[in-house]
Design an enzyme around this catalytic site. Structure first.
Site, PDB file in Angstrom:
ATOM      1  N   TYR A  72     -30.186 -46.979  35.141  1.00 33.60           N
ATOM      2  CA  TYR A  72     -30.115 -48.110  36.078  1.00 33.60           C
ATOM      3  C   TYR A  72     -28.691 -48.323  36.564  1.00 33.60           C
ATOM      4  O   TYR A  72     -28.442 -48.549  37.744  1.00 33.60           O
ATOM      5  CB  TYR A  72     -30.636 -49.392  35.403  1.00 33.60           C
ATOM      6  CG  TYR A  72     -30.778 -50.535  36.379  1.00 33.60           C
ATOM      7  CD1 TYR A  72     -31.996 -50.759  37.018  1.00 33.60           C
ATOM      8  CD2 TYR A  72     -29.699 -51.362  36.682  1.00 33.60           C
ATOM      9  CE1 TYR A  72     -32.127 -51.792  37.932  1.00 33.60           C
ATOM     10  CE2 TYR A  72     -29.826 -52.391  37.601  1.00 33.60           C
ATOM     11  CZ  TYR A  72     -31.039 -52.606  38.220  1.00 33.60           C
ATOM     12  OH  TYR A  72     -31.168 -53.624  39.131  1.00 33.60           O
ATOM     13  N   PHE A 124     -28.092 -46.816  68.512  1.00 32.22           N
ATOM     14  CA  PHE A 124     -29.452 -46.397  68.187  1.00 32.22           C
ATOM     15  C   PHE A 124     -30.354 -47.639  68.087  1.00 32.22           C
ATOM     16  O   PHE A 124     -29.870 -48.741  67.873  1.00 32.22           O
ATOM     17  CB  PHE A 124     -29.459 -45.601  66.874  1.00 32.22           C
ATOM     18  CG  PHE A 124     -30.827 -45.110  66.525  1.00 32.22           C
ATOM     19  CD1 PHE A 124     -31.450 -44.153  67.310  1.00 32.22           C
ATOM     20  CD2 PHE A 124     -31.518 -45.622  65.446  1.00 32.22           C
ATOM     21  CE1 PHE A 124     -32.727 -43.719  67.018  1.00 32.22           C
ATOM     22  CE2 PHE A 124     -32.801 -45.182  65.138  1.00 32.22           C
ATOM     23  CZ  PHE A 124     -33.406 -44.230  65.927  1.00 32.22           C
ATOM     24  N   ASP A 125     -31.667 -47.447  68.228  1.00 27.77           N
ATOM     25  CA  ASP A 125     -32.555 -48.619  68.331  1.00 27.77           C
ATOM     26  C   ASP A 125     -32.534 -49.527  67.098  1.00 27.77           C
ATOM     27  O   ASP A 125     -32.574 -50.742  67.232  1.00 27.77           O
ATOM     28  CB  ASP A 125     -33.983 -48.235  68.746  1.00 27.77           C
ATOM     29  CG  ASP A 125     -34.602 -47.184  67.866  1.00 27.77           C
ATOM     30  OD1 ASP A 125     -33.857 -46.523  67.126  1.00 27.77           O
ATOM     31  OD2 ASP A 125     -35.825 -47.018  67.910  1.00 27.77           O
ATOM     32  N   ASP A 214     -21.503 -44.634  63.142  1.00 31.45           N
ATOM     33  CA  ASP A 214     -22.898 -44.402  62.799  1.00 31.45           C
ATOM     34  C   ASP A 214     -23.032 -42.885  62.723  1.00 31.45           C
ATOM     35  O   ASP A 214     -23.021 -42.201  63.736  1.00 31.45           O
ATOM     36  CB  ASP A 214     -23.807 -45.014  63.869  1.00 31.45           C
ATOM     37  CG  ASP A 214     -25.277 -44.718  63.618  1.00 31.45           C
ATOM     38  OD1 ASP A 214     -25.586 -43.916  62.703  1.00 31.45           O
ATOM     39  OD2 ASP A 214     -26.126 -45.260  64.352  1.00 31.45           O
ATOM     40  N   ALA A 216     -25.182 -40.480  61.331  1.00 30.08           N
ATOM     41  CA  ALA A 216     -26.401 -39.738  60.981  1.00 30.08           C
ATOM     42  C   ALA A 216     -26.263 -38.233  61.212  1.00 30.08           C
ATOM     43  O   ALA A 216     -26.730 -37.428  60.420  1.00 30.08           O
ATOM     44  CB  ALA A 216     -27.578 -40.290  61.764  1.00 30.08           C
ATOM     45  N   LYS A 257     -30.932 -37.175  58.080  1.00 31.92           N
ATOM     46  CA  LYS A 257     -30.613 -36.178  59.119  1.00 31.92           C
ATOM     47  C   LYS A 257     -29.662 -35.137  58.524  1.00 31.92           C
ATOM     48  O   LYS A 257     -30.100 -34.207  57.881  1.00 31.92           O
ATOM     49  CB  LYS A 257     -29.979 -36.863  60.340  1.00 31.92           C
ATOM     50  CG  LYS A 257     -30.977 -37.632  61.212  1.00 31.92           C
ATOM     51  CD  LYS A 257     -31.178 -39.022  60.733  1.00 31.92           C
ATOM     52  CE  LYS A 257     -31.959 -39.864  61.715  1.00 31.92           C
ATOM     53  NZ  LYS A 257     -32.307 -41.158  61.121  1.00 31.92           N
ATOM     54  N   HIS A 449     -41.609 -49.690  70.244  1.00 34.93           N
ATOM     55  CA  HIS A 449     -42.200 -48.363  70.437  1.00 34.93           C
ATOM     56  C   HIS A 449     -42.988 -47.872  69.227  1.00 34.93           C
ATOM     57  O   HIS A 449     -43.902 -47.074  69.371  1.00 34.93           O
ATOM     58  CB  HIS A 449     -41.127 -47.343  70.829  1.00 34.93           C
ATOM     59  CG  HIS A 449     -40.063 -47.132  69.805  1.00 34.93           C
ATOM     60  ND1 HIS A 449     -39.163 -48.110  69.477  1.00 34.93           N
ATOM     61  CD2 HIS A 449     -39.762 -46.071  69.020  1.00 34.93           C
ATOM     62  CE1 HIS A 449     -38.341 -47.639  68.541  1.00 34.93           C
ATOM     63  NE2 HIS A 449     -38.683 -46.412  68.251  1.00 34.93           N
TER      64      HIS A 449
HETATM   65  N1  F0G Z   1     -28.465 -44.204  63.545  1.00 38.10           N
HETATM   66  C1  F0G Z   1     -28.902 -43.150  64.254  1.00 38.10           C
HETATM   67  C2  F0G Z   1     -27.969 -42.500  65.233  1.00 38.10           C
HETATM   68  C3  F0G Z   1     -30.197 -42.689  64.091  1.00 38.10           C
HETATM   69  O1  F0G Z   1     -30.609 -41.666  64.828  1.00 38.10           O
HETATM   70  C4  F0G Z   1     -31.042 -43.331  63.154  1.00 38.10           C
HETATM   71  C5  F0G Z   1     -32.409 -42.884  62.961  1.00 38.10           C
HETATM   72  C6  F0G Z   1     -30.541 -44.403  62.418  1.00 38.10           C
HETATM   73  C7  F0G Z   1     -29.249 -44.813  62.640  1.00 38.10           C
HETATM   74  C8  F0G Z   1     -31.373 -45.138  61.406  1.00 38.10           C
HETATM   75  O2  F0G Z   1     -31.554 -44.362  60.272  1.00 38.10           O
HETATM   76  O3  F0G Z   1     -34.019 -43.892  60.188  1.00 38.10           O
HETATM   77  O4  F0G Z   1     -32.561 -43.581  58.184  1.00 38.10           O
HETATM   78  O5  F0G Z   1     -33.102 -45.838  58.983  1.00 38.10           O
HETATM   79  N2  F0G Z   1     -32.986 -42.099  63.721  1.00 38.10           N
HETATM   80  C9  F0G Z   1     -34.288 -41.510  63.556  1.00 38.10           C
HETATM   81  C10 F0G Z   1     -34.613 -40.730  64.796  1.00 38.10           C
HETATM   82  C11 F0G Z   1     -35.353 -42.430  63.120  1.00 38.10           C
HETATM   83  O6  F0G Z   1     -35.773 -40.309  64.907  1.00 38.10           O
HETATM   84  O7  F0G Z   1     -33.746 -40.507  65.628  1.00 38.10           O
HETATM   85  P1  F0G Z   1     -32.881 -44.429  59.379  1.00 38.10           P
END
Ligand code: F0G
Length: 458
Positions: A72, A124-125, A214, A216, A257, A449
């Protein structure tokens, strides 16, 4: 004769996939309310909905999983992960989270308050969602060139420095930090140059603002710097990565990713203040500080994944596959965001379905047509994903309307790429006959979406 290019790995385990008939797919897509997220994965032949959490782990990663320490508190897996992240980024404070958006949630709970403005390059969304959900504003400062899909430029993901300066000049007291997304997913998986990262840092320093990456797809970004930016050809990916992060104060990471794990994420920072501010939210939302949202085994696999995917050969195999698909589309004259991005091809739906009005969502319509054609599941990165403007509640039709074909890492072969290209060509060839798109019958107020319900427009 020069030897042709081939993958830097061989395959040890396979998973069968299944084709279906058009008749079956017509029933299934209707049952899914014309939303591809609602399809059971078994109804999909080639799944390009995302490159997130869909990669194939290596034998080294699976071996590391067996050695996971599930204690833990103070698990060795946490320290393995911390050591790897620190060596790649120079950041000493690490908070593991269950995925990228959880890292955003934990860090933004500390950093963002109502009325704030967060400038960046095509948030990102989920990032936008976490900003707007706190009644703050995501201000897009991406370079204008990103909006022209046919412009062939090396770093279309860049932050526009004039736009950023203007934002800070006008609103600096409302800006808690600047965010740079590497690579720029929403603009088409387009990279950000080191030169641009340096310039963002200079502007930030002038206004005494911290910079968050960010991250990813930071490794893919480093690959593009190595192969496209002058002065970096002889540097290793790890050296470039280290330099990239030297211009940031911290990062949020979706490890699904470029970490090549199926689940996981983290916050990393050099600022003790951010760590101290965020750690309580980690305990509240995710878990204790040395596992956050992750298992010991997953932290171990992530440490190895980060190491492997910051090696050139692995990245080259990946990006060359995306470029291979792009070449097939070029042969059929199918327009997409140029040049091909790191993790995906973004097909320019507005240039293909010219008879479908924007109110009927051309990119979503193209995604449905590609699914009906061959059982291939892409993802709309366009007008549905853009959500409504929080103040006017109008659809945001200002940006691009793209169909993203995201390529999972180390999963499909180039034969699959050939199938994708021909399926898209078949849709492209009958584009003139596609006159109507879809209309929304139900939608959520944010990030609609994923759950939107649609029906064919009449
Ligand atoms: N930032 C970027 C640039 C992303 O592409 C994503 C996720 C996230 C943050 C959020 O990360 O999914 O681990 O919570 N992108 C995926 C996509 C979902 O399909 O592009 P997450």
């Amino acid at each position: 004769m020069e030897l042709p290019f081939a993958e830097s790995w061989k395959i040890k385990m396979v998973e069968p996939i299944r084709k279906s008939t058009r008749q079956e797919r017509e029933v299934w897509i209707k049952e899914a309310c014309y939303n591809l997220f609602q399809l059971p994965a078994e109804q999909v032949y080639i799944d390009l909905i995302t490159d997130s959490g869909t990669g194939a782990m290596s034998d080294r990663q699976w071996a590391a999983m067996m050695m996971g320490d599930e204690s833990y508190a103070g698990a060795s897996s946490f320290f393995n992960l911390k050591k790897m992240i620190s060596s790649l980024t120079g950041f000493d404070y690490i908070i593991p989270t269950h995925q990228g958006r959880a890292a955003e949630n934990v860090l933004f709970s500390y950093l963002i308050k109502e009325g704030d403005i967060i400038p960046g390059n095509s948030h990102f969304d989920t990032t936008k969602g976490h900003i707007e959900g706190r009644r703050a504003f995501a201000l897009d400062c991406t370079v204008d060139e990103a909006k022209d899909t046919q412009l062939e430029l090396p770093f279309k993901g860049n932050v526009s420095i004039p736009k950023l300066e203007k934002a800070l000049e006008e609103h600096h007291e409302r800006v808690p930090f600047i965010i740079v997304t590497i690579t720029n997913n929403t603009a088409g998986g387009q990279p950000v140059s080191l030169q641009n990262l340096k310039e963002v840092r200079e502007v930030a320093n002038r206004y005494k603002k911290p910079v968050l990456f960010d991250s990813a797809r930071f490794a893919e970004n480093a690959y593009f710097i190595k192969t496209r930016e002058t002065g970096y050809a002889d540097k290793s990916i790890k050296e470039i990565t280290r330099e990239m992060f030297s211009y940031a104060d911290g990062m949020t990471m979706s490890a699904k990713k470029d970490g090549i794990v199926n689940m996981g994420g983290f916050i990393a920072t050099r600022l003790e203040e951010w760590y101290e501010g965020a750690k309580g939210f980690c305990i509240q939302y995710e878990g204790y500080l040395t596992y956050g949202g992750m298992n010991g085994r997953d932290m171990n696999a992530l440490a190895v994944g980060l190491d492997e995917n910051t090696e050139f050969d692995n990245l080259e195999t990946r990006i060359k596959q995306v470029q291979y698909l792009a070449e097939q589309l070029d042969a059929f004259n199918i327009p997409y965001q140029r040049p091909a991005g790191g993790h995906a091809i973004f097909v320019d739906a507005l240039k293909i379905l010219t008879n479908v009005p924007k109110e009927e969502f051309p990119a979503q319509t193209l995604a449905i047509e590609l699914y009906l054609e061959a059982g291939i599941r892409g993802c709309e990165i366009g007008y549905i994903l853009a959500d409504r403007d929080p103040t006017t509640h109008e659809n945001r039709f200002g940006g691009l309307d793209l169909l993203r074909l995201a390529i999972p890492r180390r999963v499909y072969t180039n034969n699959h790429m050939d199938v994708i290209a021909v399926a898209l060509k078949n849709v492209y060839d009958r584009r003139e006959n596609i006159q109507r798109g879809v209309k929304i019958t139900w939608e959520a107020p944010l990030m609609r979406h994923f759950t939107v319900k649609l029906e064919p427009a009449k």
